[in-house]
Every structure is written in structure tokens, then in C-alpha cells.
Design a protein around this motif. Sequence first.
Motif, short mmCIF file in Angstrom:
data_model
loop_
_atom_site.label_atom_id
_atom_site.label_comp_id
_atom_site.label_asym_id
_atom_site.label_seq_id
_atom_site.Cartn_x
_atom_site.Cartn_y
_atom_site.Cartn_z
N GLY A 75 0.83 -1.20 0.00
CA GLY A 75 0.00 0.00 0.00
C GLY A 75 0.86 1.25 0.00
N MET A 76 0.55 2.20 0.89
CA MET A 76 1.30 3.45 0.97
C MET A 76 2.46 3.36 1.96
SD MET A 76 -0.56 5.64 -0.90
CE MET A 76 -0.29 7.30 -0.31
N THR A 77 2.23 2.68 3.08
CA THR A 77 3.19 2.78 4.19
C THR A 77 3.52 1.43 4.83
OG1 THR A 77 1.29 3.22 5.63
CG2 THR A 77 2.53 5.14 4.87
N GLY A 78 3.19 0.33 4.15
CA GLY A 78 3.44 -0.98 4.75
C GLY A 78 4.93 -1.28 4.85
N ASN A 79 5.35 -1.93 5.93
CA ASN A 79 6.74 -2.38 6.03
C ASN A 79 6.86 -3.58 6.96
OD1 ASN A 79 7.90 -1.41 8.83
ND2 ASN A 79 6.69 0.30 8.05
N TRP A 80 7.91 -4.35 6.76
CA TRP A 80 8.17 -5.54 7.57
C TRP A 80 9.36 -5.28 8.49
CZ3 TRP A 80 5.16 -9.82 7.86
CH2 TRP A 80 4.22 -10.01 6.84
N LYS A 81 9.25 -5.73 9.74
CA LYS A 81 10.36 -5.60 10.69
C LYS A 81 10.69 -6.99 11.22
CE LYS A 81 7.55 -3.10 13.40
NZ LYS A 81 7.05 -2.17 14.44
#
Length: 271
Positions: A75-81
Motif C-alpha cells: 500500500g502506501m506505508t506498509g513495512n516488515w520488521k
Amino acid sequence: MPELPEVETVKRGLNEIIKRKKIKDVKIHKRQLRYLIPKSFKNNMINAGALLEVERRAKYLVFVFKHGYMINHLGMTGNWKLKKNDYKLEKHDHVELIMSDQQRLIYNDPRRFGSMIYEEDIDSFFKSKNHGPEPLGHSYNASYLLKKIANKSAPIKSVLMDQAVVLGVGNIYVSEALFRAKVSPLRPANALKPEEAKLVVKYCKTVLKEAIKAGGSTIKDFKKAGGESGYFQTRLKVYGREGQLCISCDLPIANVKLAGRSSFWCPHCQK
Ligand SMILES: [Zn+2]
């Protein structure tokens, strides 16, 4: 918004992490993304067998399991940590994948435009979406593009942004590819000569590959899988450079709105 090269960077980061691991448990902390994560998601993931690898299809991440697929759009701001066992939840953490070595992969998405869906048949998922070919694949070539644009009189820039024509190139890279091909974003698509279509396809692939090599480029902050910033500013020749001088003719770069999107170009070099 993460563009294709950033998604590729995330994919590579995830593949380093998940090598030879299994998903032992799934915790869903916030169900609401672009679509509601279904109740069946957790069991599907746990029963999917070993996580073999993460692939990329355009701007989708595809987690390939032994028995199925988890398809994730950032999407616009998804991220994995990637976090250790004693991790305390942070704001906007949606989904937690607990791996066989107790490490956690956490999906965080403040604006919630991302999506996660579990599918057994990946081809029908992508077919049902009426998607064009992946821009770095062989099926995206000049003869394909010429066929696609033959009856389209819309500006070539808007046509290249259409997901049914080619999937997920993105505003930055379409602008950069058209500059290198010396084709104006405003040209009616069906007015392109075959040799111009060839250059458009060629430079589209080139700019994406360069950005992937640089680890993705973007304007906004974005987190690579593992938590570091994954963005390196690549050398953008027209994008975001309105009023600055063109690197090849020294005249100012212009910005025209096409289908609501900023389109940066050099009116002197691009015809
Ligand atoms: Zn110029």
C-alpha cells in the motif's frame, strides 16, 4: 508509496531472513487493512507448510509456502520488521509471524492501505485482477506494447501507468523512462513509432533495474525488512526536478498534471 524497486528490496531482505524457516504461529493484532484480514488467515498460514521463499510480482510480495501463497501489497506505508522474542508491540503493528527460531516478522502499516490475502491458486488471483505483464519479464516487449497502444489515443504516460497495460512501474520510473526514450508524456499513445515503443520498453526496464541495484529509490522514508532504511536516492533526471535545468539541454524541466499525477519532463528533449 513503495514502488517496484523498493518492493524488490524488501523481497530480498525477507528472503535473507526466512531462509529454511517455518511459520509456527500467527498473531493478528489489527485486522483492518485495505481489506479486512479474514478469520481463516491464521489457520491457513500455519497449515501452509514450510515457507519456501518470497517472490515479487510487480508491486506484490508473494510468500510461497509448500501448500499455498500469502499475497501482500504494501500500500502506501506498509513495512516488515524483524524482531526478537521479547519484542513489545508498537503502534500500527498489524500482523506478527512467529518463526520456528522464535524470531518475529512484523507487518506495520500506519495508513492501512496494504493488503494480505491467503490463496491456494496464485494464477487465478492475478488473472482475476486484469493485470498486464510484469515490466521486467519477457512478455513485456515492444511488440506487446505496440499492440496494446494501437487503439489508445490517451497520453502515453497515462497508458503506461495503467495496470492493465503493464503492472506496477510507477510514476517515478515511467517519467524517467520517457525522458531517456525522448518521448513526451503528452504524446497520444497510438502516435508512437515502433522504434519509440522499443525505447520506452527498454528504458522502462533499465531504470527499474538501476533502482533495484541501488536498493530502491524514493522520496519518503521506508523501512527495509529488518528495520533499516532501504532507500538510496538514485539519480533522478526529471522526476521532482521542476524548474531545474535538464541535464542534457540546460533548459528547465516542466511539470504537467496527467490523470491527477505530476508528470515531470523536458519539453525540449522529449517530443
Ligand atoms: Zn532537455
